[in-house]
Motif scaffolding. Structure first.
Motif, PDB file in Angstrom:
ATOM      1  N   ALA A  95      50.150 -18.438 -29.401  1.00 51.71           N
ATOM      2  CA  ALA A  95      50.219 -19.391 -28.283  1.00 51.71           C
ATOM      3  C   ALA A  95      51.668 -19.749 -27.980  1.00 51.71           C
ATOM      4  CB  ALA A  95      49.423 -20.646 -28.622  1.00 51.71           C
ATOM      5  N   GLY A  96      52.028 -19.690 -26.705  1.00 47.98           N
ATOM      6  CA  GLY A  96      53.372 -20.041 -26.283  1.00 47.98           C
ATOM      7  C   GLY A  96      54.433 -19.002 -26.590  1.00 47.98           C
ATOM      8  N   GLN A  97      54.048 -17.868 -27.140  1.00 47.28           N
ATOM      9  CA  GLN A  97      55.014 -16.849 -27.548  1.00 47.28           C
ATOM     10  C   GLN A  97      55.167 -15.763 -26.484  1.00 47.28           C
ATOM     11  OE1 GLN A  97      53.852 -14.552 -30.992  1.00 47.28           O
ATOM     12  NE2 GLN A  97      55.956 -14.031 -31.490  1.00 47.28           N
ATOM     13  N   THR A  98      56.346 -15.150 -26.455  1.00 51.43           N
ATOM     14  CA  THR A  98      56.619 -13.998 -25.612  1.00 51.43           C
ATOM     15  C   THR A  98      56.954 -12.822 -26.508  1.00 51.43           C
ATOM     16  OG1 THR A  98      57.484 -15.366 -23.816  1.00 51.43           O
ATOM     17  CG2 THR A  98      58.115 -13.055 -23.810  1.00 51.43           C
ATOM     18  N   ILE A  99      56.305 -11.693 -26.255  1.00 54.22           N
ATOM     19  CA  ILE A  99      56.557 -10.474 -27.017  1.00 54.22           C
ATOM     20  C   ILE A  99      57.030  -9.395 -26.056  1.00 54.22           C
ATOM     21  CG2 ILE A  99      55.456  -8.609 -28.315  1.00 54.22           C
ATOM     22  CD1 ILE A  99      53.683 -10.629 -29.615  1.00 54.22           C
ATOM     23  N   SER A 100      58.089  -8.699 -26.422  1.00 54.25           N
ATOM     24  CA  SER A 100      58.580  -7.558 -25.649  1.00 54.25           C
ATOM     25  C   SER A 100      58.422  -6.310 -26.495  1.00 54.25           C
ATOM     26  CB  SER A 100      60.050  -7.751 -25.281  1.00 54.25           C
ATOM     27  OG  SER A 100      60.205  -8.850 -24.428  1.00 54.25           O
ATOM     28  N   LEU A 101      57.963  -5.250 -25.876  1.00 55.63           N
ATOM     29  CA  LEU A 101      57.806  -3.985 -26.578  1.00 55.63           C
ATOM     30  C   LEU A 101      58.616  -2.895 -25.889  1.00 55.63           C
ATOM     31  CD1 LEU A 101      53.976  -3.825 -27.242  1.00 55.63           C
ATOM     32  CD2 LEU A 101      55.772  -4.438 -28.848  1.00 55.63           C
ATOM     33  N   GLY A 102      59.154  -1.990 -26.704  1.00 54.66           N
ATOM     34  CA  GLY A 102      59.791  -0.801 -26.173  1.00 54.66           C
ATOM     35  C   GLY A 102      61.217  -0.948 -25.706  1.00 54.66           C
ATOM     36  N   THR A 103      61.813  -2.104 -25.853  1.00 51.69           N
ATOM     37  CA  THR A 103      63.197  -2.274 -25.431  1.00 51.69           C
ATOM     38  C   THR A 103      64.126  -1.813 -26.550  1.00 51.69           C
ATOM     39  OG1 THR A 103      63.332  -4.538 -26.274  1.00 51.69           O
ATOM     40  CG2 THR A 103      62.563  -4.256 -24.008  1.00 51.69           C
ATOM     41  N   GLU A 104      65.412  -1.845 -26.304  1.00 54.68           N
ATOM     42  CA  GLU A 104      66.384  -1.403 -27.303  1.00 54.68           C
ATOM     43  C   GLU A 104      66.323  -2.242 -28.573  1.00 54.68           C
ATOM     44  OE1 GLU A 104      70.138  -1.536 -25.337  1.00 54.68           O
ATOM     45  OE2 GLU A 104      69.720   0.231 -24.132  1.00 54.68           O
ATOM     46  N   ASP A 105      65.965  -3.519 -28.451  1.00 59.11           N
ATOM     47  CA  ASP A 105      65.945  -4.426 -29.594  1.00 59.11           C
ATOM     48  C   ASP A 105      64.597  -4.494 -30.296  1.00 59.11           C
ATOM     49  OD1 ASP A 105      68.570  -5.044 -28.940  1.00 59.11           O
ATOM     50  OD2 ASP A 105      67.967  -6.709 -27.664  1.00 59.11           O
ATOM     51  N   GLU A 106      63.562  -3.945 -29.695  1.00 61.26           N
ATOM     52  CA  GLU A 106      62.210  -4.058 -30.244  1.00 61.26           C
ATOM     53  C   GLU A 106      61.652  -2.681 -30.587  1.00 61.26           C
ATOM     54  OE1 GLU A 106      60.879  -6.998 -30.832  1.00 61.26           O
ATOM     55  OE2 GLU A 106      62.538  -8.043 -29.901  1.00 61.26           O
ATOM     56  N   GLU A 107      60.699  -2.673 -31.482  1.00 56.34           N
ATOM     57  CA  GLU A 107      60.026  -1.430 -31.860  1.00 56.34           C
ATOM     58  C   GLU A 107      59.273  -0.872 -30.653  1.00 56.34           C
ATOM     59  OE1 GLU A 107      59.706   0.544 -34.686  1.00 56.34           O
ATOM     60  OE2 GLU A 107      61.462  -0.613 -35.291  1.00 56.34           O
ATOM     61  N   PRO A 108      59.358   0.439 -30.469  1.00 59.51           N
ATOM     62  CA  PRO A 108      58.594   1.024 -29.360  1.00 59.51           C
ATOM     63  C   PRO A 108      57.121   1.156 -29.714  1.00 59.51           C
ATOM     64  CG  PRO A 108      59.800   2.730 -30.538  1.00 59.51           C
ATOM     65  CD  PRO A 108      60.199   1.407 -31.154  1.00 59.51           C
ATOM     66  N   LEU A 109      56.288   1.137 -28.722  1.00 56.33           N
ATOM     67  CA  LEU A 109      54.880   1.448 -28.887  1.00 56.33           C
ATOM     68  C   LEU A 109      54.735   2.865 -28.355  1.00 56.33           C
ATOM     69  CD1 LEU A 109      52.046   0.663 -29.667  1.00 56.33           C
ATOM     70  CD2 LEU A 109      51.746  -0.349 -27.427  1.00 56.33           C
ATOM     71  N   LEU A 110      54.750   3.836 -29.264  1.00 54.52           N
ATOM     72  CA  LEU A 110      54.715   5.234 -28.870  1.00 54.52           C
ATOM     73  C   LEU A 110      53.299   5.649 -28.499  1.00 54.52           C
ATOM     74  CD1 LEU A 110      57.159   6.858 -31.427  1.00 54.52           C
ATOM     75  CD2 LEU A 110      57.572   6.305 -29.037  1.00 54.52           C
ATOM     76  N   ILE A 111      53.175   6.270 -27.346  1.00 49.50           N
ATOM     77  CA  ILE A 111      51.900   6.767 -26.856  1.00 49.50           C
ATOM     78  C   ILE A 111      51.934   8.281 -27.012  1.00 49.50           C
ATOM     79  CG2 ILE A 111      50.319   6.807 -24.907  1.00 49.50           C
ATOM     80  CD1 ILE A 111      51.145   3.962 -25.912  1.00 49.50           C
ATOM     81  N   GLU A 112      51.087   8.810 -27.874  1.00 52.60           N
ATOM     82  CA  GLU A 112      51.006  10.255 -28.061  1.00 52.60           C
ATOM     83  C   GLU A 112      49.805  10.779 -27.285  1.00 52.60           C
ATOM     84  OE1 GLU A 112      51.236  11.356 -32.146  1.00 52.60           O
ATOM     85  OE2 GLU A 112      52.965  10.072 -32.499  1.00 52.60           O
ATOM     86  N   GLY A 113      49.906  11.974 -26.770  1.00 51.20           N
ATOM     87  CA  GLY A 113      48.821  12.534 -25.965  1.00 51.20           C
ATOM     88  C   GLY A 113      48.695  11.824 -24.630  1.00 51.20           C
ATOM     89  N   LEU A 114      49.812  11.452 -24.063  1.00 45.60           N
ATOM     90  CA  LEU A 114      49.835  10.686 -22.810  1.00 45.60           C
ATOM     91  C   LEU A 114      49.218  11.483 -21.665  1.00 45.60           C
ATOM     92  CD1 LEU A 114      50.843   8.124 -21.358  1.00 45.60           C
ATOM     93  CD2 LEU A 114      53.025   9.272 -21.042  1.00 45.60           C
ATOM     94  N   ASP A 115      49.574  12.755 -21.554  1.00 45.13           N
ATOM     95  CA  ASP A 115      49.059  13.646 -20.517  1.00 45.13           C
ATOM     96  C   ASP A 115      49.236  13.044 -19.120  1.00 45.13           C
ATOM     97  OD1 ASP A 115      48.012  16.029 -19.591  1.00 45.13           O
ATOM     98  OD2 ASP A 115      45.964  15.246 -19.580  1.00 45.13           O
ATOM     99  N   ALA A 116      50.483  12.723 -18.796  1.00 42.86           N
ATOM    100  CA  ALA A 116      50.802  12.158 -17.488  1.00 42.86           C
ATOM    101  C   ALA A 116      51.972  12.918 -16.889  1.00 42.86           C
ATOM    102  CB  ALA A 116      51.162  10.684 -17.625  1.00 42.86           C
ATOM    103  N   GLU A 117      52.081  12.870 -15.598  1.00 44.01           N
ATOM    104  CA  GLU A 117      53.184  13.523 -14.914  1.00 44.01           C
ATOM    105  C   GLU A 117      54.346  12.529 -14.782  1.00 44.01           C
ATOM    106  OE1 GLU A 117      54.078  15.415 -10.535  1.00 44.01           O
ATOM    107  OE2 GLU A 117      52.049  15.544 -11.342  1.00 44.01           O
ATOM    108  N   VAL A 118      55.525  12.959 -15.245  1.00 39.38           N
ATOM    109  CA  VAL A 118      56.706  12.104 -15.100  1.00 39.38           C
ATOM    110  C   VAL A 118      56.992  11.944 -13.608  1.00 39.38           C
ATOM    111  CG1 VAL A 118      59.163  11.893 -15.588  1.00 39.38           C
ATOM    112  CG2 VAL A 118      57.627  12.809 -17.326  1.00 39.38           C
TER     113      VAL A 118
END
Length: 153
Positions: A95-118
């Protein structure tokens, strides 16, 4: 004399309305909410999910970038499901917290098998508790821009 005074008042009123009246009926772009970055945003219950995007070199593996703000009084869990692959992830937000993912300072959330077009989009479904879920079309970008170069998995 009274006619002259009435004409002066009418003229002053006409000038005042003419000078400010168009602001009363003109569309105000500043009242529209928009995403000022490359990502998209969504609200799921008490969770405000901001700037969601995926950085990928080849469309197979990606770094999910987002910020989650819990505006509620209770802890919450954000469930993220990639619609096409069915892969799902959970993020706990106090509650009341902010979480950032994937930035230079935070651990990335790696998605494997994305199967998307860049350069395209991938559909992501967001859910939190009993709140109504939201499906968003998330952009998939590469590291071509300097601000994303260090975020490529």
């Amino acid at each position: 004399m009274k006619a002259r005074l009435a004409a002066s008042v009418a003229l002053a009123l006409g000038i005042a309305l003419g000078g400010s009246g168009c602001a009363m009926i003109t569309y105000q772009a500043t009242t529209e909410a928009y995403d000022p970055s490359d990502g998209v945003s969504a609200d799921v219950g008490a969770l405000d999910v901001r700037n969601i995007l995926v950085i990928s070199e080849d469309g197979e593996e990606g770094n999910l970038i987002l910020a989650v703000v819990n505006t509620g009084d209770d802890d919450a869990t954000l469930e993220i499901e990639f619609v096409d692959s069915g892969d799902s992830y959970e993020i706990d937000v106090e509650a009341g917290q902010t979480i950032s993912l994937g930035t230079e300072d935070e651990e990335p959330l790696l998605i494997e098998g994305l199967d998307a077009e860049v350069g395209g989009n991938v559909d992501v479904y967001l859910q939190s508790g009993s709140a109504e879920g939201v499906q968003v079309s998330v952009p998939v970008l590469d590291g071509g821009l300097p601000e994303y170069a260090d975020l490529v998995p």
